[in-house]
Motif scaffolding. Structure first.
Motif, mmCIF file in Angstrom:
data_model
loop_
_atom_site.group_PDB
_atom_site.id
_atom_site.type_symbol
_atom_site.label_atom_id
_atom_site.label_comp_id
_atom_site.label_asym_id
_atom_site.label_seq_id
_atom_site.Cartn_x
_atom_site.Cartn_y
_atom_site.Cartn_z
ATOM 1 N N PHE A 127 3.633 6.058 -5.405
ATOM 2 C CA PHE A 127 3.472 6.279 -6.842
ATOM 3 C C PHE A 127 2.535 7.456 -7.112
ATOM 4 C CE2 PHE A 127 4.041 1.428 -7.673
ATOM 5 C CZ PHE A 127 5.417 1.559 -7.478
ATOM 6 N N CYS A 128 1.400 7.473 -6.426
ATOM 7 C CA CYS A 128 0.374 8.484 -6.699
ATOM 8 C C CYS A 128 0.817 9.891 -6.302
ATOM 9 C CB CYS A 128 -0.929 8.118 -5.972
ATOM 10 S SG CYS A 128 -1.724 6.627 -6.614
ATOM 11 N N ALA A 188 0.837 -1.201 0.000
ATOM 12 C CA ALA A 188 0.000 0.000 0.000
ATOM 13 C C ALA A 188 0.870 1.247 0.000
ATOM 14 C CB ALA A 188 -0.918 -0.016 1.223
ATOM 15 N N GLN A 189 2.021 1.173 0.658
ATOM 16 C CA GLN A 189 2.932 2.315 0.684
ATOM 17 C C GLN A 189 3.478 2.595 -0.712
ATOM 18 O OE1 GLN A 189 6.452 1.884 3.067
ATOM 19 N NE2 GLN A 189 6.931 4.059 3.031
ATOM 20 N N HIS A 190 3.791 1.526 -1.470
ATOM 21 C CA HIS A 190 4.254 1.709 -2.841
ATOM 22 C C HIS A 190 3.214 2.473 -3.655
ATOM 23 C CE1 HIS A 190 7.300 -1.429 -2.032
ATOM 24 N NE2 HIS A 190 7.920 -0.944 -3.099
ATOM 25 N N LEU A 191 1.968 2.040 -3.557
ATOM 26 C CA LEU A 191 0.911 2.668 -4.354
ATOM 27 C C LEU A 191 0.717 4.126 -3.960
ATOM 28 C CD1 LEU A 191 -1.678 -0.263 -4.418
ATOM 29 C CD2 LEU A 191 0.028 0.357 -6.149
ATOM 30 N N ARG A 192 0.757 4.410 -2.648
ATOM 31 C CA ARG A 192 0.650 5.797 -2.195
ATOM 32 C C ARG A 192 1.819 6.615 -2.725
ATOM 33 N NH1 ARG A 192 0.786 5.067 3.084
ATOM 34 N NH2 ARG A 192 3.013 5.475 3.330
ATOM 35 N N PRO A 208 9.569 3.778 0.208
ATOM 36 C CA PRO A 208 9.487 2.424 0.769
ATOM 37 C C PRO A 208 10.874 1.865 1.077
ATOM 38 C CG PRO A 208 8.033 2.647 -1.116
ATOM 39 C CD PRO A 208 8.874 3.880 -1.082
ATOM 40 N N LYS A 209 10.989 1.186 2.200
ATOM 41 C CA LYS A 209 12.280 0.661 2.631
ATOM 42 C C LYS A 209 12.786 -0.403 1.655
ATOM 43 C CE LYS A 209 14.602 -1.140 6.760
ATOM 44 N NZ LYS A 209 14.412 -1.601 8.154
ATOM 45 N N ASN A 210 14.074 -0.311 1.334
ATOM 46 C CA ASN A 210 14.726 -1.261 0.420
ATOM 47 C C ASN A 210 14.018 -1.359 -0.926
ATOM 48 O OD1 ASN A 210 16.622 -2.008 2.458
ATOM 49 N ND2 ASN A 210 15.105 -3.424 3.327
ATOM 50 N N ALA A 211 13.449 -0.242 -1.367
ATOM 51 C CA ALA A 211 12.700 -0.241 -2.623
ATOM 52 C C ALA A 211 13.635 -0.329 -3.825
ATOM 53 C CB ALA A 211 11.865 1.034 -2.726
ATOM 54 N N ASP A 212 13.158 -0.988 -4.867
ATOM 55 C CA ASP A 212 13.868 -1.058 -6.137
ATOM 56 C C ASP A 212 13.617 0.267 -6.857
ATOM 57 O OD1 ASP A 212 14.544 -1.447 -8.861
ATOM 58 O OD2 ASP A 212 14.286 -3.605 -8.666
ATOM 59 N N THR A 213 14.672 1.044 -7.109
ATOM 60 C CA THR A 213 14.494 2.369 -7.704
ATOM 61 C C THR A 213 13.883 2.299 -9.098
ATOM 62 O OG1 THR A 213 16.817 2.317 -8.428
ATOM 63 C CG2 THR A 213 16.322 3.448 -6.360
ATOM 64 N N LEU A 214 14.129 1.227 -9.828
ATOM 65 C CA LEU A 214 13.537 1.069 -11.155
ATOM 66 C C LEU A 214 12.018 0.896 -11.041
ATOM 67 C CD1 LEU A 214 14.306 0.935 -14.143
ATOM 68 C CD2 LEU A 214 14.439 -1.548 -13.933
ATOM 69 N N VAL A 215 11.582 0.165 -10.020
ATOM 70 C CA VAL A 215 10.145 -0.016 -9.775
ATOM 71 C C VAL A 215 9.508 1.317 -9.402
ATOM 72 C CG1 VAL A 215 8.438 -1.083 -8.244
ATOM 73 C CG2 VAL A 215 10.367 -2.432 -9.113
ATOM 74 N N LEU A 216 10.175 2.094 -8.548
ATOM 75 C CA LEU A 216 9.646 3.398 -8.142
ATOM 76 C C LEU A 216 9.509 4.326 -9.347
ATOM 77 C CD1 LEU A 216 11.636 4.078 -4.832
ATOM 78 C CD2 LEU A 216 9.347 3.100 -5.104
ATOM 79 N N ALA A 217 10.512 4.310 -10.211
ATOM 80 C CA ALA A 217 10.484 5.164 -11.403
ATOM 81 C C ALA A 217 9.358 4.741 -12.340
ATOM 82 C CB ALA A 217 11.830 5.098 -12.121
ATOM 83 N N ALA A 218 9.228 3.441 -12.564
ATOM 84 C CA ALA A 218 8.205 2.933 -13.478
ATOM 85 C C ALA A 218 6.800 3.198 -12.940
ATOM 86 C CB ALA A 218 8.414 1.441 -13.711
ATOM 87 N N GLY A 219 6.562 2.842 -11.682
ATOM 88 C CA GLY A 219 5.237 3.006 -11.099
ATOM 89 C C GLY A 219 4.787 4.453 -11.054
ATOM 90 N N ASN A 231 5.749 6.902 -12.987
ATOM 91 C CA ASN A 231 5.485 7.403 -14.335
ATOM 92 C C ASN A 231 4.211 6.837 -14.926
ATOM 93 O OD1 ASN A 231 7.553 9.289 -15.641
ATOM 94 N ND2 ASN A 231 8.856 7.862 -14.537
ATOM 95 N N VAL A 232 3.856 5.606 -14.568
ATOM 96 C CA VAL A 232 2.580 5.037 -15.030
ATOM 97 C C VAL A 232 1.421 5.887 -14.513
ATOM 98 C CG1 VAL A 232 0.991 3.104 -14.776
ATOM 99 C CG2 VAL A 232 3.383 2.673 -15.327
#
Length: 282
Positions: A59-60, A53-57, A165-176, A178-179
């Motif tokens: 991203f938004c 849920a933190q990832h989604l928040r 998010p802790k230990n987040a993959d920066t590529l995932v953060l960038a992609a999410g 931007n989506v």
């Protein structure tokens, strides 16, 4: 590298606008292109991605304050301010970020940093007072809109540090991120009727590919720099981006600005050098 890639947005955005592409469509192109390339890259890695849920928040909120709002504003302002002048305002991002990091209690700025912020603010007043290019005075409304861009970026710098998010993959953060930004910008362009300019993109494929390539290369580095350096270090990309934008605007497009603008830029540079020196001593 991040600052240089970000700085390409100014000349490419001006070229896109000159071709007739609506600002919202060009802003959407950046996020759509980056999201596509990054999602394909993630798919090729075949590495499972766990989203909370933190990832989604994250991203938004990041999509809104770091991508959608500042990109929509800057591309709307460039035709009025000029690409070099819009780029100059990006030098405010480091000063705003230092001030906000203090308010957010992330760190206490040193006296030298505060001095640099004050000096930089004086330079900014001089730059703003010129109100654009020689012989092309713009309304104060567009100056205010231009200033909102680095302010929004600074708020984003602080938020991404606080809520990453802790230990987040920066590529995932960038992609999410931007989506989500792509969805927001396309929806807004549809609501305003700006999507009518989408067919123009097919007539300028070189510019479109250059913009997508720059965005796709920048965002993974952007988030990595955020994770490693923190908000104040990341904000320094605004200086490099401004330099690239000013060079492109003055040499590439022949934009001319009064002497007071260059005096203001020199004063801003002094202020920034003091904040950087204070950081190096920390």
């Amino acid at each position: 590298m991040v600052g240089a890639l970000l700085g390409l947005n100014f000349p490419l955005g001006k070229l896109g606008g000159g071709a007739g592409v609506a600002p919202l469509v060009w802003a959407a192109l950046i996020s759509c292109g980056a999201a596509f390339v990054l999602m394909v890259t993630l798919a090729l890695r075949r590495k499972p991605v766990a989203l909370s849920a933190q990832h989604l928040r994250y991203f938004c909120v990041t999509a809104l304050i770091s991508y959608a709002v500042p990109n929509a504003l800057v591309f709307a302002a460039i035709p009025h301010l000029g690409s070099a002048y819009a780029a100059m305002l990006f030098t405010l991002s480091p000063m705003f970020t230092v001030a906000l990091s203090f308010l957010a209690k992330l760190r206490v700025p040193k006296k030298l940093e505060l001095t640099g912020i004050g000096i930089g603010f004086i330079g900014t007043i001089l730059v703003a007072s010129a109100r654009g290019e020689v012989g092309h005075v713009v309304d104060w409304t567009w100056i205010a809109i231009g200033v909102l861009v680095p302010l929004s970026l600074a708020i984003g710098n602080i938020y991404r540090t606080i809520d990453m998010p802790k230990n987040a993959d920066t590529l995932v953060l960038a992609a999410g991120s931007n989506v989500v930004a792509a969805v927001l910008l396309v929806a807004l362009a549809g609501a305003t009727g700006d999507l009518a300019s989408v067919p123009i993109l097919a007539t300028i494929p070189t510019m479109v590919l250059a913009q997508v390539a720059a965005a796709a290369a920048m965002f993974p580095l952007y988030f990595q720099l955020q994770a490693v350096g923190g908000p104040v270090t990341l904000s320094q990309i605004g200086i490099v981006a401004a330099a690239v934008g000013v060079i492109a605007g003055t040499l590439g497009f022949g934009e001319r600005y009064p002497v007071i603008v260059w005096i203001g830029i020199a004063i801003i540079a002094i202020g920034i050098s003091l904040t950087v020196r204070a950081r190096l001593r920390a």
